[in-house]
Motif scaffolding. Structure first.
Motif, mmCIF file in Angstrom:
data_model
loop_
_atom_site.group_PDB
_atom_site.id
_atom_site.type_symbol
_atom_site.label_atom_id
_atom_site.label_comp_id
_atom_site.label_asym_id
_atom_site.label_seq_id
_atom_site.Cartn_x
_atom_site.Cartn_y
_atom_site.Cartn_z
ATOM 1 N N ILE A 3 0.870 -1.178 0.000
ATOM 2 C CA ILE A 3 0.000 0.000 0.000
ATOM 3 C C ILE A 3 0.903 1.222 0.000
ATOM 4 N N LEU A 4 0.667 2.146 -0.928
ATOM 5 C CA LEU A 4 1.489 3.346 -1.057
ATOM 6 C C LEU A 4 0.786 4.535 -0.397
ATOM 7 N N GLY A 5 1.361 5.714 -0.606
ATOM 8 C CA GLY A 5 0.706 6.941 -0.174
ATOM 9 C C GLY A 5 1.395 7.651 0.965
ATOM 10 N N CYS A 6 1.664 8.954 0.766
ATOM 11 C CA CYS A 6 2.402 9.767 1.733
ATOM 12 C C CYS A 6 1.565 10.861 2.384
ATOM 13 N N ASP A 7 0.646 11.476 1.652
ATOM 14 C CA ASP A 7 -0.100 12.646 2.137
ATOM 15 C C ASP A 7 -1.562 12.303 2.364
ATOM 16 N N PHE A 8 -2.079 12.590 3.560
ATOM 17 C CA PHE A 8 -3.509 12.374 3.761
ATOM 18 C C PHE A 8 -4.031 13.296 4.861
ATOM 19 N N CYS A 17 0.369 -0.460 7.634
ATOM 20 C CA CYS A 17 -0.642 0.330 8.329
ATOM 21 C C CYS A 17 -0.350 1.821 8.291
ATOM 22 N N TYR A 18 0.898 2.206 7.983
ATOM 23 C CA TYR A 18 1.279 3.619 7.982
ATOM 24 C C TYR A 18 1.118 4.281 6.602
ATOM 25 N N SER A 19 0.632 3.552 5.617
ATOM 26 C CA SER A 19 0.494 4.079 4.256
ATOM 27 C C SER A 19 -0.840 4.793 4.081
ATOM 28 N N ALA A 20 -0.870 5.805 3.218
ATOM 29 C CA ALA A 20 -2.035 6.692 3.122
ATOM 30 C C ALA A 20 -3.156 6.180 2.230
#
Length: 334
Positions: free
Chosen positions: A62-67, A103-106
């Motif tokens: 699971i990717l993603g940095c900004d939320f 779990c830390y991905s956005a």
């Protein structure tokens, strides 16, 4: 019963498409929150991980940095600071896992977030606006304020009278920390850069760019240069400018391997060895950001452009970002 979680999964390295499916819900550990995602912003790092297969080796991922989202669960260690229902933004950690879980991905409905990379959103500010800030803040802060890089003084908790998100955040933080910022951008973005706090902005395509900047800086003590988005020719230009000016001969860059491209006796350092999120600088920046948003000292730039609603629109946003955007941040509502 914990809530049902869903995520946008990248099933294999360099897979051209992501898949929305169930994901585990993870309870917070010490100094952590669980946040129900309301908006996600896309970054070049997301494109690089998917299209180039860099940084991650364990799939499905699971990717993603900004939320941005709403706090739903608070570990007792943070109970005096946060409560369920708080509206927050955060810099997620897609390169980190807990017990094998992303779990830390956005790119999921419920994200675990660790302090200090959290800031409360004021009432009246939309999730889609605030979500443009987190990774840009962390990245710019690591270049500007970390001891290994430019080590400028961080902004204080009071107000002051670029086209990329990290550039926009960098201009605002440096100017509010009391430094005179001189920007370089395409001419169509000059008004944006000056509006963020730059005292002067030069056209990156001007054939006399280097001479013009050196002339403008004559008599000033330069503390260094920051390459928010810098090609080899940009790095060469910054090295020549610093060589011809009074002050510190150091460029802070975000480009891997930029250290080897230094010229004119100027040093280039990158931010990849800096864990800004867990440093004293990181704590100071995120505390300042909460106050800066509440007091309206900061602008939500680049301008968000909402691609659509739902985790199923994330792949579309990644593909659009891969084609190239300028002076805007692609956002997906959740």
């Amino acid at each position: 019963m914990p809530p049902n979680n869903r995520a946008s999964w990248l099933m294999a390295k360099q897979s051209p498409n992501s898949v929305v499916d169930v994901a585990p819900y993870t309870t917070p550990s010490a100094n952590e929150l669980v946040i129900k995602t309301k908006a996600i912003a896309l970054n070049p790092a997301d494109v690089g991980i998917q299209k180039l297969g860099i940084l991650l080796n364990d799939y499905p991922a699971i990717l993603g940095c900004d939320f941005a989202g709403e706090v739903v669960e608070v570990h007792p260690t943070l109970a005096e600071v946060y409560t369920p229902g708080d509206r927050v933004i955060g810099a997620a950690g897609p390169l980190n896992r807990k017990d094998g879980k992303y779990c830390y991905s956005a790119f999921q409905e419920y994200v675990v977030l660790k302090v200090p990379s959290i800031a409360k959103i004021p009432h009246g500010v939309a999730y889609e606006d605030a979500v443009v800030l987190p990774l840009g803040m962390n990245t710019a802060a690591s270049c500007l304020f970390a001891e290994q890089n430019l080590r400028l003084g961080v902004p204080s908790n009071h107000g002051t009278s670029v086209s990329s998100s990290v550039g926009a955040c960098g201009v605002q933080m440096a100017s509010q920390a009391g430094y005179e910022v001189v920007g370089v951008a395409s001419k169509r973005n000059h008004e944006i850069v000056r509006g963020l706090g730059a005292s002067m902005c030069f056209d990156q395509s001007d054939s006399t760019l280097i001479d013009d900047i050196v002339t403008y800086l004559r008599g000033k003590e330069v503390v260094g240069a920051y390459g928010a988005v810098a090609s080899d020719s940009d790095l060469d230009a910054m090295c020549e400018i610093l060589d011809r000016c009074d002050g510190r001969k150091l460029v802070a860059s975000e480009i891997p391997g930029a250290e080897q491209k230094a010229t004119k006796g100027v040093q280039i350092v990158t931010n990849f060895a800096t864990d800004i999120g867990q440093s004293g600088v990181g704590k100071a920046i995120w505390q300042w950001l909460t106050i800066a948003m509440e007091e309206e000292w900061i602008k939500y730039r680049p301008q968000p452009e909402v691609v659509g609603k739902g985790l199923g629109r994330i792949q579309e946003a990644i593909d659009l970002l891969a084609e190239g955007v300028s002076a805007k941040k692609l956002v997906v509502s959740v």
